[in-house]
Each structure stands twice: as C-alpha cells, then as structure tokens.
Design a protein around this motif. Structure first.
Motif, mmCIF file in Angstrom:
data_model
loop_
_atom_site.group_PDB
_atom_site.id
_atom_site.type_symbol
_atom_site.label_atom_id
_atom_site.label_comp_id
_atom_site.label_asym_id
_atom_site.label_seq_id
_atom_site.Cartn_x
_atom_site.Cartn_y
_atom_site.Cartn_z
ATOM 1 N N ASN A 290 0.842 -1.207 0.000
ATOM 2 C CA ASN A 290 0.000 0.000 0.000
ATOM 3 C C ASN A 290 0.872 1.251 0.000
ATOM 4 O O ASN A 290 0.602 2.208 -0.724
ATOM 5 C CB ASN A 290 -0.909 0.003 1.231
ATOM 6 N N ARG A 293 2.591 1.673 -3.429
ATOM 7 C CA ARG A 293 1.660 2.092 -4.474
ATOM 8 C C ARG A 293 1.319 3.576 -4.323
ATOM 9 O O ARG A 293 1.382 4.348 -5.289
ATOM 10 C CB ARG A 293 0.375 1.246 -4.387
ATOM 11 N N ALA A 294 0.971 3.994 -3.086
ATOM 12 C CA ALA A 294 0.605 5.393 -2.860
ATOM 13 C C ALA A 294 1.788 6.312 -3.197
ATOM 14 O O ALA A 294 1.629 7.356 -3.836
ATOM 15 C CB ALA A 294 0.170 5.586 -1.414
ATOM 16 N N ASP A 353 4.435 6.754 4.932
ATOM 17 C CA ASP A 353 4.724 7.105 3.535
ATOM 18 C C ASP A 353 4.300 8.532 3.233
ATOM 19 O O ASP A 353 3.511 9.116 3.956
ATOM 20 C CB ASP A 353 4.051 6.099 2.576
ATOM 21 N N ILE A 358 -5.078 9.294 2.495
ATOM 22 C CA ILE A 358 -6.295 8.623 2.025
ATOM 23 C C ILE A 358 -7.427 9.649 2.036
ATOM 24 O O ILE A 358 -7.638 10.334 3.056
ATOM 25 C CB ILE A 358 -6.645 7.415 2.927
ATOM 26 N N ILE A 366 -11.942 1.546 4.007
ATOM 27 C CA ILE A 366 -10.705 0.782 3.818
ATOM 28 C C ILE A 366 -10.681 -0.562 4.543
ATOM 29 O O ILE A 366 -9.907 -1.434 4.187
ATOM 30 C CB ILE A 366 -9.435 1.596 4.215
ATOM 31 N N THR A 372 -11.392 -1.531 -2.878
ATOM 32 C CA THR A 372 -10.093 -1.147 -3.419
ATOM 33 C C THR A 372 -10.247 0.082 -4.298
ATOM 34 O O THR A 372 -11.313 0.293 -4.886
ATOM 35 C CB THR A 372 -9.462 -2.300 -4.231
ATOM 36 N N THR A 373 -9.212 0.897 -4.353
ATOM 37 C CA THR A 373 -9.214 2.015 -5.305
ATOM 38 C C THR A 373 -8.211 1.746 -6.415
ATOM 39 O O THR A 373 -7.773 2.653 -7.096
ATOM 40 C CB THR A 373 -8.852 3.347 -4.599
ATOM 41 N N ALA A 405 -1.649 -4.491 -5.748
ATOM 42 C CA ALA A 405 -2.926 -4.282 -5.061
ATOM 43 C C ALA A 405 -3.930 -5.152 -5.785
ATOM 44 O O ALA A 405 -3.655 -5.657 -6.865
ATOM 45 C CB ALA A 405 -3.346 -2.820 -5.130
ATOM 46 N N GLY A 406 -5.084 -5.362 -5.167
ATOM 47 C CA GLY A 406 -5.963 -6.319 -5.828
ATOM 48 C C GLY A 406 -7.383 -6.217 -5.388
ATOM 49 O O GLY A 406 -8.085 -5.282 -5.772
ATOM 50 N N GLY A 408 -8.670 -5.725 -2.416
ATOM 51 C CA GLY A 408 -9.008 -5.006 -1.203
ATOM 52 C C GLY A 408 -9.048 -5.896 0.021
ATOM 53 O O GLY A 408 -9.896 -5.716 0.901
ATOM 54 N N GLY A 410 -5.960 -6.560 1.689
ATOM 55 C CA GLY A 410 -4.709 -6.318 2.417
ATOM 56 C C GLY A 410 -4.926 -5.774 3.820
ATOM 57 O O GLY A 410 -4.438 -6.333 4.803
ATOM 58 N N LEU A 411 -5.682 -4.675 3.935
ATOM 59 C CA LEU A 411 -5.865 -4.073 5.266
ATOM 60 C C LEU A 411 -6.743 -4.935 6.175
ATOM 61 O O LEU A 411 -6.325 -5.250 7.295
ATOM 62 C CB LEU A 411 -6.431 -2.655 5.133
ATOM 63 N N PRO A 412 -7.947 -5.360 5.732
ATOM 64 C CA PRO A 412 -8.759 -6.139 6.691
ATOM 65 C C PRO A 412 -8.126 -7.464 7.087
ATOM 66 O O PRO A 412 -8.174 -7.847 8.265
ATOM 67 C CB PRO A 412 -10.098 -6.356 5.960
ATOM 68 N N THR A 435 0.537 8.811 4.806
ATOM 69 C CA THR A 435 -0.181 7.901 5.717
ATOM 70 C C THR A 435 0.799 7.272 6.703
ATOM 71 O O THR A 435 1.900 6.886 6.339
ATOM 72 C CB THR A 435 -0.875 6.777 4.898
#
Ligand code: ADP
Ligand code: MG
Length: 447
Positions: A290, A293-294, A353, A358, A366, A372-373, A405-406, A408, A410-412, A435
């Motif tokens: 994440n 990517r950001a 980062d 966000i 999120i 996902t964005t 990324a894919g 969505g 990763g975070l949860p 972030t």
C-alpha cells in the motif's frame, strides 16, 4: 522475480515427502505386527453425521494463545511431547471445523450453492470427516502420530486456496447477499482460519523438528533457527522480516511502475519478540504494498518509506507494572502464571509514507473486504480462468502474492492477522501528505 520468503505451499510438498518416506519405512518395519494393532492403515473417511457436526459446533472454541502452541513444543522434543501436541491438536480442530461448517450452512441457500462457495464447504466436510476417526481415541504411538501428521499436511494443503475461491464466490453472489453480511461472514471465517491453520502447521512443524533428517529440507522449521519452536520464532526480528518483504514488494513495484521507492528502517531494529514469522510477513507485505503504491502513484518515489520499530518498554521499569508483577502468584503457587496485559512484551511498527494520504471519501471503506481504489484498468475479470494476479494477491499468508494491489483484502486481513494474538493495525491519514500505519504485535501472553 524474488521468491517470497517462507512460502507455505512449497513447504507442504516437502513435508509430505519425508512423511511418506517415514510411513513407508514404518509400514515395512511393522508389517509383521498383527492387524489388531490400531491404525496400521489410515482410518477411512467417514460420512459426516449431521448430529455430530451440530454437537461439535455447539462446543466453545478454545481461544488460542501463542503460549498454548509453544507449550507442546519445548525442547527437548520426545515422543511423548509429540503425542501430547497431536492430542492437543485433535482436541481443537474438529470443533473449529464444525463451527465453520455451521457458519457456511447458515448462509442463504443460493449462496452456498455457488460452485466456489460449495467447494469450500465440501473441503470442510472432507477435513472434518478425515479427522473424526482419530478423535475417538488418543494418539499414543509413533505410527499413529505419523499418520495423523499426514492428515494435518493434507488439511493445510486442502485449504490453502480458500481465500481467492471465497472472494470469487462472494463476488458472483453479490446480488443475493448484502455487503455487510459478506464482510461479517468473511471476517469471522478468515479469522477462524488463521488459528485453525496455525494449529495444524504447528503440529507438522514440531513433528519435523523431531526428525533431524527432515528439519534441514523443510521450511516449516526455519533452517538453523535455534530460537524456533515449531512455526513460532521466539526471537523474531521484525527488521529482518521487513527487509525480506521490502525486496519482494520492490520487485513487483518495479515491474508495474518501473520504479522502486526506498525503505528506511529506524527506531530499534534489533528488537525481537516471539511471534509467527509467516503472519508478520503477510501483514508487512500488504502494508508495504500500500505504501509503495501510494508513493509511486503520487509521484513521490524519491521520498523514502520509513519503518520505525519500537519495543514496548521493559515491564519492570514502570512502577505501576512492577507493582502488578509483584502481585502475581509466585512460581511455587502456580506453574502457569498469567501476565497482565501491560506486562506482555510487544513491538509497534510504524510504516510512514509520503503518498498523499487517504481521501475522506475513501477512508470509511478501507476495512471492508473487497474495497479497493486500484485503477479501473485493473478491474478484475471474474469470467476468466481465475489465474489473474489480483486473485493470487489475496491467497493468504504464505500465498504467492504477485500483484501490488488487488481485491481489497490487504488491510482487513492484515488486521485480522495482527489481532489474532492481541495486536492490531491502525491507519492515520494526513490527507494531502501521507499515511502512517501503526502495526502492534504482542509476543507471548502466557508462559
Ligand atoms: P488493495 O491494496 O488491494 O486496494 P487494501 O485493503 O490493502 O486493498 O487497501 C484498501 C484501500 O485503502 C486501497 O485501495 C487504498 O485506496 C487505501 N490505502 C491503503 N493504504 C494506503 C496508503 N498507505 N496510502 C493511500 N491509500 C491507502
Ligand atoms: Mg493493499
């Protein structure tokens, strides 16, 4: 492309080979033993008895601690230790599997009928039916223990692809079930799965570490890891795992964007704690992806991503905690003292980062599975054969995660891994700047 460290699936193949060799040796050695000897052949699978599933599912799931897992693997490993680990495993898994079967059965019929979701349901039925015959008696000899370990390896293998399959199933069913219900089901299911896999993997790892000739060619047991007890490293260095994950994420970032931001590790990089390396590896990989990517998408690839590692202060240094420790039962009073929360050794890792943060519209979403964005050109095509990168990207801890990324998850899912042993993940966004993600890990809660 750099291979991901400590990949689970490749281990399984290595686990099964030595086990099969051992089984063959044992089969030859025991061929003269009368047939009445228990389990001279693996018990045949039984048809699942619905009452039995309901009975098991009505029992409470034992809350798993790292200490539970370590307790059965303290060196020196003897045959008795292995039997007690196998019996401990057997006391937990059928109940856990039955809970999952009941939860799947409680989904709307049209959802369980989806081929992907019913495949997962059948996997659980298969695993429970394979385990039930073992549950009727205790494991008290090496032959049974080896067969049981093979069943564990089969169980881990059978369920290795659950996450992308479930994700696909629920996406196909989104007309029939609300997003909140999907998130509730997935969160419970994936959290339970983390513990179930760990219990099975721990027994396999302990079995292999008791076999000197196996431990060298198995990655369940890290090569030369004197601080490992099964799949738990009692002196895990988060800084080292961060570097492993950084090199993997850098490779896929460079492939996608042609650039790779740098990662600076500061704070207390020598900090160690007792934890599961594959779990930390999964979480850090997702958080770094994440951040990478950001950083790149906001054109800040020259700004390093900062990873700060901070150990929680030594318990006795705080007068309040010292007081609490003094109040604990002494060793003579109990062999299993429970440390108060504030005494549990832990580590906080901050991933910072400069990727722009966000947006307020994105922030509330999120933690939802599937949110996902990721760019529109990357939208998943579920009509294809399912081998796309994004599906691989959510294949779970130890999976071959080859997309930045894919879906969505990763975070949860990262948070679910962290919370499993009492840690957590918090996201602090400074919109327009960057972030900060705080990953908290706790080591052994009980000894
Ligand atoms: P995915 O990365 O597959 O989209 P995640 O669950 O990892 O799924 O993240 C969900 C969303 O949260 C991302 O799509 C992105 O919009 C946002 N996000 C997460 N971390 C960051 C970050 N460090 N900077 C900016 N946005 C982020
Ligand atoms: Mg992500």
């Amino acid at each position: 492309m750099a291979s991901r460290p400590m990949v689970l699936d490749s281990r399984l193949i290595r686990v099964l080979c030595p086990l099969k060799r051992q089984s063959r040796r044992l089969a030859t050695a025991t061929s003269k033993i009368p047939q009445s000897r228990p389990w001279s052949h693996p018990p045949a699978s039984v048809n699942i008895d619905n009452d039995q599933v309901a009975r098991l599912a009505s029992q409470r799931m034992h809350p798993l601690t790292l200490a539970d897992l370590v307790r059965h693997g303290r060196p020196p490993l003897s045959a008795e230790t292995l039997f007690s680990s196998a019996n401990f495993t057997l006391s937990l898994l059928p109940i856990r599997l039955a809970h999952r079967i009941e939860a799947l059965r409680n989904l709307p019929f049209i959802v369980v009928s989806n081929p992907h979701i019913s495949r997962i349901y059948n996997n659980y039925i298969h695993s429970l039916s394979t385990l039930l015959p073992y549950q009727e008696r205790r494991i008290t000899n090496l032959e049974d223990e080896i067969q049981f370990t093979e069943v564990m390896a089969d169980l881990v293998q059978t369920h290795s692809n659950t996450i992308p399959i479930l994700a696909r199933g629920f996406l196909e069913c989104r007309k029939y079930i609300g997003a909140a219900d999907v998130t509730r089901f997935l969160d419970e299911h994936l959290r339970a799965r983390i513990g179930t896999r760990l219990i099975a993997e721990q027994h396999i790892a302990l079995h292999l570490s008791s076999q000197p000739h196996c431990s060298r060619d198995s990655r369940y047991q890290q090569d030369g890891c004197s601080s490992c007890i099964g799949v738990i490293d009692t002196a895990l260095r988060p800084a080292e795992i961060t570097r492993h994950c950084e090199s993997f994420v850098s490779e896929i970032c460079e492939l996608k964007y042609g650039v790779r931001p740098t990662v600076v590790i500061n704070g207390q990089p020598d900090t160690t704690l007792a934890h599961v390396p594959t779990h930390l590896e999964y979480i850090l990989t997702e958080l770094l992806k994440n951040a990478f990517r950001a950083t790149v998408e906001s054109g800040k690839e020259r700004e390093p991503i900062e990873v700060t590692i901070a150990a929680s202060p030594d318990p006795p240094s705080s007068p309040l905690v010292k007081m609490k420790i003094d109040l604990l039962p002494t060793e003579q009073e109990t062999s299993d003292p429970i440390l108060p929360d504030s005494c549990i050794p832990g580590v906080t890792i901050r991933i910072r980062d400069r990727g722009g943060g966000i947006s307020p519209e994105t922030l509330p979403n999120i933690w939802a599975y599937s949110f996902t964005t990721f760019g529109d050109d990357e939208v998943l095509d579920f009509s294809n054969n399912g081998n796309n990168d994004a599906l691989n990207a959510i294949s779970g801890a130890g999976g071959d995660s080859s997309s930045l990324a894919g879906l969505g998850y990763g975070l949860p899912l990262g948070r679910a891994y962290a919370e499993h042993f009492g840690g957590g993940v918090q996201v602090q966004s400074l919109w327009g700047w960057g972030t900060d993600v705080y990953l908290k890990l706790r080591g052994l809660g009980r000894m």
